[in-house]
Design a protein around this motif. Sequence first.
Motif, mmCIF file in Angstrom:
data_model
loop_
_atom_site.group_PDB
_atom_site.id
_atom_site.type_symbol
_atom_site.label_atom_id
_atom_site.label_comp_id
_atom_site.label_asym_id
_atom_site.label_seq_id
_atom_site.Cartn_x
_atom_site.Cartn_y
_atom_site.Cartn_z
ATOM 1 N N THR A 261 35.247 32.147 54.928
ATOM 2 C CA THR A 261 36.498 33.133 55.386
ATOM 3 C C THR A 261 38.062 32.746 55.210
ATOM 4 O OG1 THR A 261 34.661 33.894 56.781
ATOM 5 C CG2 THR A 261 37.150 34.836 57.310
ATOM 6 N N ALA A 262 38.212 31.534 55.197
ATOM 7 C CA ALA A 262 39.592 31.082 55.295
ATOM 8 C C ALA A 262 40.058 31.084 54.091
ATOM 9 C CB ALA A 262 39.727 29.557 55.816
ATOM 10 N N LYS A 263 39.041 30.531 53.123
ATOM 11 C CA LYS A 263 39.591 30.800 51.551
ATOM 12 C C LYS A 263 39.807 32.187 50.998
ATOM 13 C CE LYS A 263 37.549 29.657 47.309
ATOM 14 N NZ LYS A 263 36.416 28.999 46.543
ATOM 15 N N GLN A 264 38.849 33.049 51.713
ATOM 16 C CA GLN A 264 39.050 34.687 51.375
ATOM 17 C C GLN A 264 40.259 34.886 51.466
ATOM 18 O OE1 GLN A 264 37.404 36.536 49.108
ATOM 19 N NE2 GLN A 264 39.030 38.036 49.297
ATOM 20 N N VAL A 265 40.739 34.765 52.885
ATOM 21 C CA VAL A 265 42.113 35.168 53.558
ATOM 22 C C VAL A 265 43.297 34.606 53.035
ATOM 23 C CG1 VAL A 265 43.463 34.712 55.717
ATOM 24 C CG2 VAL A 265 41.022 35.663 55.940
ATOM 25 N N TYR A 266 42.987 33.241 52.316
ATOM 26 C CA TYR A 266 44.134 32.678 51.614
ATOM 27 C C TYR A 266 44.345 33.470 50.315
ATOM 28 C CZ TYR A 266 46.642 29.280 48.500
ATOM 29 O OH TYR A 266 47.671 28.900 47.800
ATOM 30 N N LEU A 267 43.157 33.773 49.717
ATOM 31 C CA LEU A 267 43.157 34.705 48.489
ATOM 32 C C LEU A 267 43.886 35.973 48.586
ATOM 33 C CD1 LEU A 267 39.592 33.895 46.839
ATOM 34 C CD2 LEU A 267 42.058 32.893 46.151
ATOM 35 N N ASN A 268 43.647 36.437 49.950
ATOM 36 C CA ASN A 268 44.217 37.973 50.291
ATOM 37 C C ASN A 268 45.790 37.818 50.358
ATOM 38 O OD1 ASN A 268 41.395 38.722 50.323
ATOM 39 N ND2 ASN A 268 41.487 39.094 52.625
ATOM 40 N N ARG A 269 46.008 36.433 50.841
ATOM 41 C CA ARG A 269 47.736 36.455 51.035
ATOM 42 C C ARG A 269 48.374 36.279 49.665
ATOM 43 N NH1 ARG A 269 50.526 33.676 55.246
ATOM 44 N NH2 ARG A 269 52.099 32.657 54.420
ATOM 45 N N LYS A 270 47.597 35.951 48.362
ATOM 46 C CA LYS A 270 47.970 35.770 47.346
ATOM 47 C C LYS A 270 47.939 36.986 46.485
ATOM 48 C CE LYS A 270 49.502 31.638 48.134
ATOM 49 N NZ LYS A 270 50.967 31.560 48.120
ATOM 50 N N ILE A 271 47.454 37.938 46.858
ATOM 51 C CA ILE A 271 47.020 39.481 46.328
ATOM 52 C C ILE A 271 48.210 39.926 45.499
ATOM 53 C CG2 ILE A 271 47.384 40.840 48.020
ATOM 54 C CD1 ILE A 271 45.052 42.255 47.140
ATOM 55 N N LYS A 272 47.882 40.345 44.167
ATOM 56 C CA LYS A 272 48.860 40.901 43.418
ATOM 57 C C LYS A 272 48.385 42.263 43.006
ATOM 58 C CE LYS A 272 51.904 37.160 42.727
ATOM 59 N NZ LYS A 272 51.631 36.814 43.839
ATOM 60 N N ILE B 205 59.269 60.019 49.382
ATOM 61 C CA ILE B 205 59.131 58.601 48.786
ATOM 62 C C ILE B 205 58.523 58.651 47.573
ATOM 63 C CG2 ILE B 205 57.626 56.502 49.064
ATOM 64 C CD1 ILE B 205 57.853 56.945 52.228
ATOM 65 N N LYS B 206 59.240 58.222 46.587
ATOM 66 C CA LYS B 206 59.131 58.571 45.289
ATOM 67 C C LYS B 206 58.243 57.350 44.411
ATOM 68 C CE LYS B 206 61.646 62.230 44.490
ATOM 69 N NZ LYS B 206 60.874 63.592 44.208
ATOM 70 N N TYR B 207 58.615 56.125 44.955
ATOM 71 C CA TYR B 207 57.802 54.989 44.118
ATOM 72 C C TYR B 207 57.592 53.927 45.007
ATOM 73 C CZ TYR B 207 58.629 51.611 40.348
ATOM 74 O OH TYR B 207 58.362 50.554 39.534
ATOM 75 N N ILE B 208 56.739 53.268 44.835
ATOM 76 C CA ILE B 208 56.398 51.808 45.286
ATOM 77 C C ILE B 208 56.076 50.843 44.507
ATOM 78 C CG2 ILE B 208 54.691 50.968 47.186
ATOM 79 C CD1 ILE B 208 53.867 54.303 46.855
ATOM 80 N N SER B 209 56.429 49.396 44.759
ATOM 81 C CA SER B 209 56.331 48.364 44.104
ATOM 82 C C SER B 209 56.252 47.162 45.165
ATOM 83 C CB SER B 209 57.395 48.032 43.262
ATOM 84 O OG SER B 209 58.629 47.589 43.862
ATOM 85 N N GLN B 210 55.376 46.180 44.601
ATOM 86 C CA GLN B 210 55.299 45.024 45.213
ATOM 87 C C GLN B 210 56.073 43.911 44.924
ATOM 88 O OE1 GLN B 210 51.269 42.928 45.070
ATOM 89 N NE2 GLN B 210 51.808 41.259 46.480
ATOM 90 N N VAL B 211 56.812 43.215 45.733
ATOM 91 C CA VAL B 211 57.837 42.370 45.407
ATOM 92 C C VAL B 211 57.155 41.138 45.074
ATOM 93 C CG1 VAL B 211 59.935 40.975 46.255
ATOM 94 C CG2 VAL B 211 59.531 43.262 47.067
ATOM 95 N N PRO B 212 57.423 40.500 43.651
ATOM 96 C CA PRO B 212 56.791 39.189 43.258
ATOM 97 C C PRO B 212 57.197 37.866 44.024
ATOM 98 C CG PRO B 212 58.321 40.075 41.868
ATOM 99 C CD PRO B 212 58.506 40.860 42.829
ATOM 100 N N ASP B 213 56.364 36.934 43.996
ATOM 101 C CA ASP B 213 56.524 35.742 44.609
ATOM 102 C C ASP B 213 57.321 35.617 46.053
ATOM 103 O OD1 ASP B 213 56.021 34.688 42.048
ATOM 104 O OD2 ASP B 213 57.794 35.124 41.335
ATOM 105 N N THR B 214 56.498 36.102 46.860
ATOM 106 C CA THR B 214 56.901 36.295 48.378
ATOM 107 C C THR B 214 55.638 35.632 48.991
ATOM 108 O OG1 THR B 214 55.874 38.388 48.529
ATOM 109 C CG2 THR B 214 58.265 38.271 48.393
#
Length: 437
Positions: free
Chosen positions: A343-354, A383-392
């Motif tokens: 679970t800890a590993k999966q949560v870590y991967l969730n943290r890095k999701i793109k 609200i017109k547009y959504i993006s994820q900020v990279p490298d946070t």
Amino acid sequence: MANLVAIVGRPNVGKSTLFNRLTNSRQAIVSDEAGTTRDRQYGKCEWNGREFSVVDTGGWVVNSDDIFEEEIRKQVIVATEEADLVLFLVDIKNGVTDLDVDVAQILRRSKLPVVLVANKADDGKDLYGQYEFYKLGLGDPFCVSAATGSGTGDLLDYVLEKLPTVEIDDVEDGTPRFAVVGRPNAGKSSIINAFIGEDRNIVTEIAGTTRDSIYTKYDKFGFDFYLVDTAGIRRKNKVTEDLEFYSVMRSIRAIENSDVCILMLDATRGIEAQDMNIFQLIQKNNKSLVVVVNKWDLVTDKSQEVIKTFEAAIRERMAPFVDFPIIFASALTKQRIFKVLETAKQVYLNRKIKIGTSKLNEVMLPIIEMTPPPSIKGKYIKIKYISQVPDTQIPTFVFYANLPQYVKEPYKRFLENKLRENWELTGTPINVFIRQK
């Protein structure tokens, strides 16, 4: 990783007021009654582009003068063992007391930088009282007024000079770091021993940043991560284990050094104030979370109903952040230990999701269209547009709108919940920002 500064001193010298001043908050309750601070206060102080953590000691329960003094002594010893610098607060209006002399003696013996701070110097006449404090043998006192802020700028300049520079981690980049945290006797040591098991040769220890955490490399059964173990988990300390202050100061170190925190709760005691303190530290530092209810073998009724009630109680206390996994385990019988790591590993991967911009817009825009932000003063928010900020550090999403200032907190929470419904973000905090399109 930030340095750690502890504020120590006898009751009613203004520790909480100084804490609030340094952290620019009103977190600590301030009153004229001695012993008001019962819980540990922890915050961040930023000054001249540098950041350090501040912990306000307190929490003394007054039964008798002896116990009172003994508790203060313990707190001071812990502070000198765990912090990088100590601010020793005295009251310029009251002068030197026997308790001040005792505390000064402990501080002189420690190898730590100590800054003597004479508080309550509210006007020029008070400054004459500073000379009495030279007999404590801790150098020049800094005269400040925590209440008005006078003198605190010079004090912070001096603190930055005296703080040791933080060493860079010896651990290689990109490997997840899991910290096991919790109050004393929740089973931290047991679960780390259960993880490590007998095959100790696969485990290598690397001392980490400034005199604090130990990184234990774990690479068996398809896992590859560092266990961020506070130094105190392995060695029994001079200070008694049940001292809450000790567990919080150690937790600060471990939490700041980790990506995912495994928070241990005791199934026989439920969720207590100390657990909430540590949970708040995890939240303040934007770390991902897995909650482990340990000692599940000691619970007689393990029915689904009991599990659901327990889970609901935990989520209710930790709201509004409720999207984290809860595992019922036993470090002693090794029940579900493997699941904790998975679970800890999966949560870590969730943290890095793109998440791709096109996918984000494809899913979220129809939802926003169905439930737009409420109009304010006859103005419609689009609200017109959504993006994820990279490298946070944690997943961060920006929603571009025509009137971002009118989008209130409840709607941001609604957007966060919709993101969580559509993507695997369990266990990790996320940021939602509304910007001008």
